[in-house]
Structure formats: C-alpha cells, structure tokens
Design a protein around this motif. Structure first.
Motif, PDB file in Angstrom:
ATOM      1  N   ILE A 173       0.873  -1.099  -0.022  1.00  0.00           N
ATOM      2  CA  ILE A 173       0.149   0.000  -0.025  1.00  0.00           C
ATOM      3  C   ILE A 173       0.896   1.173   0.038  1.00  0.00           C
ATOM      4  CG2 ILE A 173      -0.261   0.277   2.637  1.00  0.00           C
ATOM      5  CD1 ILE A 173      -3.269   0.700   1.797  1.00  0.00           C
ATOM      6  N   ILE A 174       2.200   1.369   0.672  1.00  0.00           N
ATOM      7  CA  ILE A 174       2.926   2.473   0.504  1.00  0.00           C
ATOM      8  C   ILE A 174       3.675   2.577  -0.855  1.00  0.00           C
ATOM      9  CG2 ILE A 174       5.199   3.289   1.423  1.00  0.00           C
ATOM     10  CD1 ILE A 174       4.453   1.700   4.043  1.00  0.00           C
ATOM     11  N   ALA A 175       3.945   1.554  -1.542  1.00  0.00           N
ATOM     12  CA  ALA A 175       4.257   1.766  -2.669  1.00  0.00           C
ATOM     13  C   ALA A 175       3.336   2.252  -3.821  1.00  0.00           C
ATOM     14  CB  ALA A 175       4.904   0.282  -3.404  1.00  0.00           C
ATOM     15  N   SER A 176       2.059   1.558  -3.592  1.00  0.00           N
ATOM     16  CA  SER A 176       0.953   2.073  -4.414  1.00  0.00           C
ATOM     17  C   SER A 176       0.589   3.690  -4.586  1.00  0.00           C
ATOM     18  CB  SER A 176      -0.247   1.236  -4.259  1.00  0.00           C
ATOM     19  OG  SER A 176      -0.764   1.612  -3.058  1.00  0.00           O
ATOM     20  N   ARG A 177       0.591   4.188  -3.041  1.00  0.00           N
ATOM     21  CA  ARG A 177       0.441   5.489  -2.939  1.00  0.00           C
ATOM     22  C   ARG A 177       1.530   6.331  -3.691  1.00  0.00           C
ATOM     23  NH1 ARG A 177      -3.689   3.665  -1.313  1.00  0.00           N
ATOM     24  NH2 ARG A 177      -4.890   4.131   0.402  1.00  0.00           N
ATOM     25  N   LEU A 178       2.857   5.807  -3.243  1.00  0.00           N
ATOM     26  CA  LEU A 178       3.892   6.835  -3.939  1.00  0.00           C
ATOM     27  C   LEU A 178       4.074   6.763  -5.488  1.00  0.00           C
ATOM     28  CD1 LEU A 178       6.579   6.107  -1.128  1.00  0.00           C
ATOM     29  CD2 LEU A 178       5.326   8.175  -1.393  1.00  0.00           C
TER      30      LEU A 178
END
Length: 565
Positions: A173-178
């Motif tokens: 989820i962190i990678a998708s947001r960034l």
C-alpha cells in the motif's frame, strides 16, 4: 510596465520567416502552450485481444539470454560513454505528457499529505455486510481471494504471511500510494480488518489446482485457506484489498515492443521515458520484481463498442523489505536472479570475491524486513530479472524521474507510510527514514551530471522562475548563486548577446532584455520575438538553456535544453 508588439504584423512576418527557413529550431515552430501537455485524445477502436505471456520463455529470455548477450557485446560498454537512443514520448521540455500511460500529478501542482494518503482512491472501501468469496488462491504461503461486497463491488484481497504480519500488505500500500503520486496508473487499494464470520463462500466460487486447472472452491478448501492466516484475538484478518480496475482486463503489457492491435500504441515501450525512468522509483521503493506479469492493460469502453487501452502497474508486494510471502533475502535488489557478471567475478576469484551486499542487515522488526539505505547504491540496484526499458534508460530519462522524486517531501513520505497502519510505530519511523535516505542517494546520482532545476514558469508576465530541486529537497544545503546570460535569438541573422547577471535566487526578470531589443530594433523583434536564457549554478558546470517567446505584453516559455556534464 507594459510592453506591446504589433501582433498581426509580427505573426505574419514570423510565419513567413518559418516558411522560408527550413532550419528553424523545432521549439520556434511548435505550438506555444503550457509546460504540461496532454497527448492527443486516444483514437477509439475495437477491443484488442487478450495478451498472453509465456512466463517460462520470458524468464529464460530476460534473465538468461539477453543479459549474457549484453555482457559480451561491445555496444554495452560503448553505451557507458554515450547515451543510447532518446525517448520518444516527451515534449519540448523533456517531460512526459499525460496519456493512458502516465499522468502528471506531483509537479503540476502542490499536493498535500492528504492527497498522498488518498492515492488512487475515489470510492469507499468494503461495504458493510457479508463478503461473498467468488474465487480463492489456496496454494502458496500467502493465500488470497476475490470477494464481492454487498454493493456488488469486486475486490481482490491479499494477506500477510502468518509469521510476518503487516510486512507485505504494508509494503504494497505504501508503494502504490507513492507510485500514484509520481504519475503512474495503479489500482485503488485499502487496508481493511475483516471479521472471518463476514466471509461467505459462493456456490460458484473457483480456484486452481496444482496443474493450474480451474476447479470449484469447496468449503473444505476454504477452511485450509483460512487456516494459513493469522487472525487477531478478535477473529479479524488484516487484508489489503484492491478494487477491480475499470474496463475489461486484456492481460499484461510488455516492456519491449508495442501492442499491434492498439492503434494508439505506436512508440516501442523501451523508448518510453515513463517506463525507462520507472527504474528510479522502483529502486527507491526496493521493488525488485518488475516483470511484465506485474502490469495490466484494460480496455476502457465508450459505452458502445469502441474504447481505448489504459496501462496499469500492479502487485507491489515485493517492495520495501518484503517479497511476497517473506522478507527479502539479503541479495534481492542488489543482484539479478541470474547475474552473469557477478558469477564471472566469483568464478575467476575462486569464490574470494566479496559480495558488497553481505553487509546488509535485516531489521529486528518483522514488519520492516530487509530495507536499508546504507549499502544501497543507485548505480548498482538490480531488479530480480533485467528489464529492457530500464537498461535503455539514458541520463535524461533518469533526470526526468529524479525531478519528480525530488518533489516528495518528508510530509509526503510520512503520509504514505501512515497508510500502512503499522501497529508498531518504530516500523513507520524506520521505513520513512530509509525512504528519505534512499531518495537523497538517488537524487545525488541523477543530478550528478545535470543541473537539478525544475521546468521554468513565468511570473508577473516577464519573470522566469525555476525551482532548484537540489536545494528544495535538502540535497544541496550551502548558500548558492546563479549565473544568467540573455541573448536575442534571431532566426534571420546573428544572435545578439544582451547582458549577464548573477542572482541569489533562481529568478530572472526579462524586462531589461526586452527594452534593449526594442531600443535597438523594434521591427526586428516583431520578426524574431525569441530570447534564449543560459543559467547555471556557480560552482557547477552543467546548465540549462531556456527559450522564450514574447507575445504582446508577456513572455511564454517554449522549450528548455539541459546540458549533460
């Protein structure tokens, strides 16, 4: 102050000059619109066929055959001296215009921490009530399922490996947001806590057996699936849920070649800056699985029989310290799965060659895994399987991606990390710190050969302002000065040097230059209303050339050229 030209005469004379002189620079002939542009609206067409990949062949080709061929090819070593062929999906500012491949977000406007937290989300999460399981993945250490909520919305649910709660779901989820903020198309994702009693098995639910054959999913198999998970004391499962993408799924896209049944797909994918520069973001996030299978094309219909193809990035569970079902091995992200060069070194040294990545240390916090910034070196970052688009990235492609990366503030990074909802605040602190440190290393690498300034903008009609990305990102903290020179750029005749100036901020007012040309040759300025500004930072050789056009009582930036040291 107001500076005006006779528009009708100026435009007519300029058009005549362009028609007569065939060597006129492209930036003088192009439409003079905004820095951020869109490509032409995609041509609507019939739905293409589904793209099927052969995983074993792709793995053999990209992991074994092509890397070995490059290792023995003289062209590989020549490329270290000169950049390869340029990207073809760029405008006069070296930017990637908005398209079904990429959308400018960070850089086009200021984004808040709330914007980063929201990411690609445009809908609510799971609706209350029962969740009907319509498909399940029972094999592997980390099972998943496809569920339909009470509103009829289809979601793809993923779970953490039982021994490392929050590891994979947090990383994804962190990678998708960034990546969304950077400009890529990604699925809409949420972290949810799902009570097991809400899960209801559909009578038509499907799964696949060990022979990859589709079979019915039974209650017994569902029980086995759930037994592999690790619910909390209240019987709830932490899940990463991704909303079904809009349109009809067409299968993955390839990082090389084009989709021949898509009339809009005319640029070879390895010549797209948006894909070449993606290596910078994947290196930042530690996402080492960059194969074709982690992409998806969807057909967006116009409501009838026509539509266009949109291109998505998928599956970021190999980001940060995770790699799907477990924490990363120490070598992942530092060597390819089949690394011919490293194998050759160790063979020739009889095993005495010391892999630099052996100094990597695993975090004692299971939700972090193997994610660090001390040993990380941008030039040595290696995906699991070599990526043809990344291998073709030029200095300018890397600079473009870094100019976006530089705009991520500490607040942006912390907002993205907060979406992982780690139960241990130390996990959030470590990941945010490592991301910031890896960001600085990548910026230092990318800006080493080029001046790290943003695209120019016009203020108060005549002021040219750039943002020094090395200063704003904290990479360059010393007091600095900028050297400017301004010349009248003439199509029919020699250029005229007007003046030079030093400033303490990356801002230049062109009023004095325009005054001097008006006093010297008013009619000539009507024929050639162009100026070229040279700018560089004192103490750093590479600079930029900014081309502007005078239109009535204001100037318009029409192009920028960046030096490479």
């Amino acid at each position: 102050m107001r500076i005006a030209l006779t528009r009708r005469l100026g435009v007519s004379v300029f058009a005549l000059a362009v028609s007569v002189i065939g060597c006129t620079p492209a930036w003088k002939q192009m439409p003079h619109d905004r820095v951020f542009q869109r490509t032409a609206s995609p041509t609507l067409h019939a739905m293409p066929s589904r793209n099927i990949t052969t995983g074993w062949w792709d793995l053999a080709l990209y992991a074994g055959v092509l890397p070995l061929a490059k290792l023995v090819s003289p062209a590989t070593y020549l490329k270290r001296l000169v950049d390869g062929p340029p990207a073809l999906d760029t405008n006069a500012f070296g930017l990637v215009p908005d398209s079904p491949w990429f959308e400018n977000r960070l850089g086009r406007k200021e984004l808040s921490a709330a914007d980063v937290s929201r990411g690609a989300i445009v809908h609510e999460g799971l609706a209350p009530g029962p969740l009907t399981i319509i498909a399940g993945k029972t094999s592997g250490v980390t099972p998943g399922m496809v569920i339909k909520d009470s509103r009829g919305v289809v979601w793809f649910a993923k779970f953490d490996p039982p021994a490392s709660l929050e590891l994979t779901t947090g990383a994804e989820i962190i990678a998708s947001r960034l990546l969304h903020v950077a400009g890529y198309h990604v699925p809409e994702m949420h972290i949810e806590s799902i009570a097991i009693e809400r899960l209801v098995l559909s009578s038509d639910a499907k799964t696949r057996n060990k022979f990859n054959q589709q079979i019915g999913l039974t209650q017994k198999q569902l029980g086995v699936l759930l037994s592999q998970l690790n619910p909390d004391p209240k019987g709830r499962l932490r899940a990463l849920i991704g909303r079904e993408l809009p349109g009809k799924a067409l299968g993955p896209f390839h990082y090389r070649g084009v989709r021949r049944d898509d009339p809009n797909d005319t640029i070879p994918h390895e010549r797209r800056r948006s894909l070449r520069g993606l290596w910078v973001f994947n290196a930042w996030l530690g996402n080492h699985d960059t194969s074709d299978e982690n992409t998806l094309d969807t057909f967006i219909s116009d409501g009838r029989s026509l539509g266009y193809v949109r291109h998505y990035l998928l599956d970021f569970g190999d980001s940060l310290g995770a790699t799907g079902a477990r924490a990363k091995h120490l070598s992942e992200g530092y060597e390819h799965r089949v690394d011919w060069a490293e194998m050759g070194k160790r063979t020739l040294s009889f095993g005495l060659s010391y892999p630099y990545w052996l100094a990597v240390r695993r975090s004692p916090i299971l939700a972090v895994g193997v994610f660090e910034s001390e040993i990380f070196a941008p030039a040595r970052w290696a995906p699991l399987v070599p990526n043809v688009a990344f291998d073709d990235a030029t200095t300018r492609d890397t600079f473009w991606a870094a100019s976006i990366l530089a705009r991520f503030t500490e607040a942006h990074i912390k907002a993205a990390v907060a979406t992982a909802e780690y139960s241990d605040p130390r996990a959030s602190e470590i990941i945010a710190r490592v991301l910031r440190e890896r960001q600085h290393k990548l910026l230092k690498y990318a800006f080493g050969d080029m001046l790290g300034v943003s695209e120019p903008v016009v203020e108060d009609n005549y002021k040219i302002r750039l943002t020094d990305l090395e200063v704003s990102s904290g990479l360059h903290k010393e007091l600095t000065q900028y050297k400017w020179s301004v010349r009248w750029n003439r199509t029919r005749g020699r250029d005229v040097q007007l003046y030079r100036e030093n400033t303490k901020t990356p801002v230049l007012d062109l009023r004095e230059a325009i005054k001097r040309v008006l006093a010297r040759d008013h009619r000539g300025l009507e024929q050639d209303p162009f100026f070229t500004i040279r700018m560089h930072r004192v103490g750093k050789a590479p600079g930029v050339s900014i081309h502007v056009r005078l239109v009535d009582d204001y100037v318009v930036v029409v192009g920028i050229e960046r030096d490479i040291d």
